[in-house]
Design a protein around this motif. Structure first.
Motif, short mmCIF file in Angstrom:
data_model
loop_
_atom_site.label_atom_id
_atom_site.label_comp_id
_atom_site.label_asym_id
_atom_site.label_seq_id
_atom_site.Cartn_x
_atom_site.Cartn_y
_atom_site.Cartn_z
N SER A 65 -6.68 5.81 -2.80
CA SER A 65 -6.11 4.46 -2.71
C SER A 65 -6.82 3.59 -1.69
CB SER A 65 -4.61 4.52 -2.40
OG SER A 65 -4.38 5.08 -1.13
N LYS A 66 -7.59 4.18 -0.78
CA LYS A 66 -8.35 3.37 0.17
C LYS A 66 -9.39 2.52 -0.55
CE LYS A 66 -7.87 6.11 4.39
NZ LYS A 66 -8.54 6.88 5.46
N GLY A 67 -9.81 3.00 -1.72
CA GLY A 67 -10.74 2.21 -2.52
C GLY A 67 -10.04 1.40 -3.60
N SER A 68 -9.08 2.03 -4.26
CA SER A 68 -8.45 1.38 -5.42
C SER A 68 -7.61 0.16 -5.07
CB SER A 68 -7.59 2.40 -6.17
OG SER A 68 -6.50 2.84 -5.37
N ILE A 69 -6.86 0.21 -3.96
CA ILE A 69 -5.97 -0.91 -3.66
C ILE A 69 -6.73 -2.18 -3.28
CG2 ILE A 69 -4.02 0.53 -3.00
CD1 ILE A 69 -4.68 0.10 -0.11
N ARG A 70 -7.98 -2.02 -2.90
CA ARG A 70 -8.78 -3.21 -2.55
C ARG A 70 -9.23 -3.96 -3.78
NH1 ARG A 70 -12.18 -1.23 2.81
NH2 ARG A 70 -10.66 0.31 3.50
N LYS A 71 -9.06 -3.34 -4.94
CA LYS A 71 -9.43 -4.00 -6.19
C LYS A 71 -8.21 -4.61 -6.89
CE LYS A 71 -13.60 -1.48 -7.42
NZ LYS A 71 -14.30 -0.75 -8.51
N THR A 72 -7.06 -4.51 -6.25
CA THR A 72 -5.83 -5.05 -6.84
C THR A 72 -5.26 -6.12 -5.92
OG1 THR A 72 -4.34 -3.49 -5.72
CG2 THR A 72 -5.38 -2.74 -7.77
N SER A 73 -4.11 -6.64 -6.31
CA SER A 73 -3.43 -7.65 -5.50
C SER A 73 -2.50 -7.00 -4.49
CB SER A 73 -2.63 -8.60 -6.42
OG SER A 73 -1.69 -7.86 -7.18
N GLU A 74 -2.54 -5.67 -4.41
CA GLU A 74 -1.66 -4.94 -3.49
C GLU A 74 -1.98 -5.33 -2.05
OE1 GLU A 74 1.16 -3.28 -2.03
OE2 GLU A 74 1.00 -2.69 -4.14
N SER A 103 -1.54 -1.31 2.94
CA SER A 103 -2.67 -0.45 3.26
C SER A 103 -2.41 0.94 2.69
CB SER A 103 -2.86 -0.36 4.77
OG SER A 103 -1.76 0.33 5.35
N HIS A 104 -3.43 1.79 2.75
CA HIS A 104 -3.27 3.17 2.32
C HIS A 104 -2.15 3.86 3.09
CE1 HIS A 104 -4.33 7.34 1.39
NE2 HIS A 104 -4.40 7.59 2.68
N SER A 105 -2.11 3.66 4.40
CA SER A 105 -1.08 4.30 5.23
C SER A 105 0.31 3.81 4.86
CB SER A 105 -1.35 4.03 6.71
OG SER A 105 -2.55 4.66 7.12
N GLN A 106 0.43 2.52 4.59
CA GLN A 106 1.73 1.98 4.18
C GLN A 106 2.15 2.52 2.83
OE1 GLN A 106 0.54 -2.15 4.57
NE2 GLN A 106 1.79 -2.42 6.40
N MET A 107 1.19 2.70 1.94
CA MET A 107 1.47 3.27 0.62
C MET A 107 2.00 4.69 0.76
SD MET A 107 0.89 1.48 -2.16
CE MET A 107 -0.13 0.30 -2.99
N MET A 108 1.37 5.46 1.61
CA MET A 108 1.78 6.84 1.83
C MET A 108 3.21 6.92 2.33
SD MET A 108 -0.61 9.08 1.06
CE MET A 108 -0.23 10.51 2.07
N LEU A 109 3.62 5.93 3.08
CA LEU A 109 4.96 5.91 3.67
C LEU A 109 5.99 5.28 2.75
CD1 LEU A 109 6.70 6.51 6.17
CD2 LEU A 109 6.04 4.26 7.05
N HIS A 129 -0.52 12.92 5.08
CA HIS A 129 -0.22 12.22 6.34
C HIS A 129 0.90 12.90 7.13
CE1 HIS A 129 -2.12 7.96 5.70
NE2 HIS A 129 -2.99 8.95 5.58
N GLY A 130 1.48 13.93 6.56
CA GLY A 130 2.52 14.66 7.28
C GLY A 130 3.71 13.77 7.64
N ARG A 131 4.17 13.87 8.87
CA ARG A 131 5.37 13.11 9.28
C ARG A 131 5.12 11.61 9.36
NH1 ARG A 131 5.51 12.16 14.98
NH2 ARG A 131 3.80 13.14 16.14
#
Length: 284
Positions: free
Chosen positions: A78-87, A90-96, A137-139
């Protein structure tokens, strides 16, 4: 007769040459390409396995090597894919906040590679792979690791992020540019980093030398042509990160993944569902 891991090798080869995985080479995180970090997580995972078991033969009885290899390769997609969308997350926010997005993305890529390779990963292994991805990302994420493989990758990801994900630019290179007459902004453009990184590196050198101003630091550098880049911990991070970047640039991300030691221990029959016999359409 083919090798016992022929299909597994083909699957991983197709995977690392997929456009989504290739996209990781086009993005960096704190001065380190995502692809370099991905290789590092695999390398650290393998080092942990070597440390915890007598040899790979023993480790294979307890650890799914295929799940680790594939899970690591796609853990930061997602660090690469979300930069190609309107999302906007960030990757970290997505994980959470959006782990379902992470899971669906991983599953879609696995579907695509399975189709190209003409295989079907056993369901338990497939679930382990997506769990590795969504829990790395664990906790600090929504899902925490609950398999041996996921714990290994999570620890490797934390180690890599802590020690090997820092812009390796040091105060000496910066001071050399300043002595040539460049200002902070010009120096940041030269080294393709923020002015914040430049100021941080100068600050660390001043602390180590107990100098108050950047002017004092420049004068010191002009005399001895070398300054400390930081304390021991920071210096270790910078040097190890520079070593990682150099290794990936020299050998290539794909080549490093495709020559890792775990590949020799993969067995197709343990990874993929048995394929049905092809029916001769010319017979009744």
């Amino acid at each position: 007769m083919g090798k016992a891991n022929e299909k597994a090798l083909e699957f991983i080869n197709i995977l690392v040459n997929n456009d989504m995985v290739g996209e990781l080479e086009n993005h960096d995180d704190q001065g380190v390409k995502v692809s370099a970090h991905t290789y590092d997580v695999l390398k650290v995972s393998i080092e942990e396995i070597k440390r915890d078991y007598t040899d790979f033969d023993e480790a294979k009885r307890f650890i799914d090597f295929f799940a680790i290899i594939v899970g690591v390769i796609i853990h930061d997609l997602s660090k690469g894919s979300i930069r190609k969308t309107s999302e906007t997350m960030s990757h970290s926010q997505m994980m959470l906040k959006k782990p379902d997005y992470i899971i669906k993305e991983a599953e879609a890529l696995l579907d695509e590679v399975e189709s190209q390779a003409g295989v079907k990963i056993k369901e338990s292994i497939r679930k382990n792979i997506t769990h590795i991805v969504v829990s790395h990302h664990g906790r600090w994420g929504k899902i925490v690791p609950n398999t041996r493989e996921a714990h290994i990758v999570h620890r490797a990801d934390m180690y890599s992020a802590k020690y090997h994900r820092i812009n390796p630019i040091g105060a000496n290179e910066i001071l050399e540019a300043l002595c040539m007459g460049e200002n902070i902004v010009e120096v940041s453009k030269r080294f393709m980093c923020t002015t914040g990184v430049i100021k941080d590196r100068l600050k660390r050198a001043k602390i180590e030398l107990r100098l108050k101003t950047t002017k004092h630091l420049i004068n010191y550098y002009k005399k001895v042509r070398k300054v400390p880049i930081g304390d021991n911990f920071f210096t270790k991070r910078v040097r190890e990160t520079a070593k990682l970047i150099a290794a990936v640039e020299k050998k290539g991300f794909r080549q490093l993944i495709l020559t890792n030691k775990l590949l020799d221990y993969l067995v197709d029959d343990e990874i993929f569902e048995p394929m049905g016999e092809k029916i001769d359409e010319g017979k009744n």
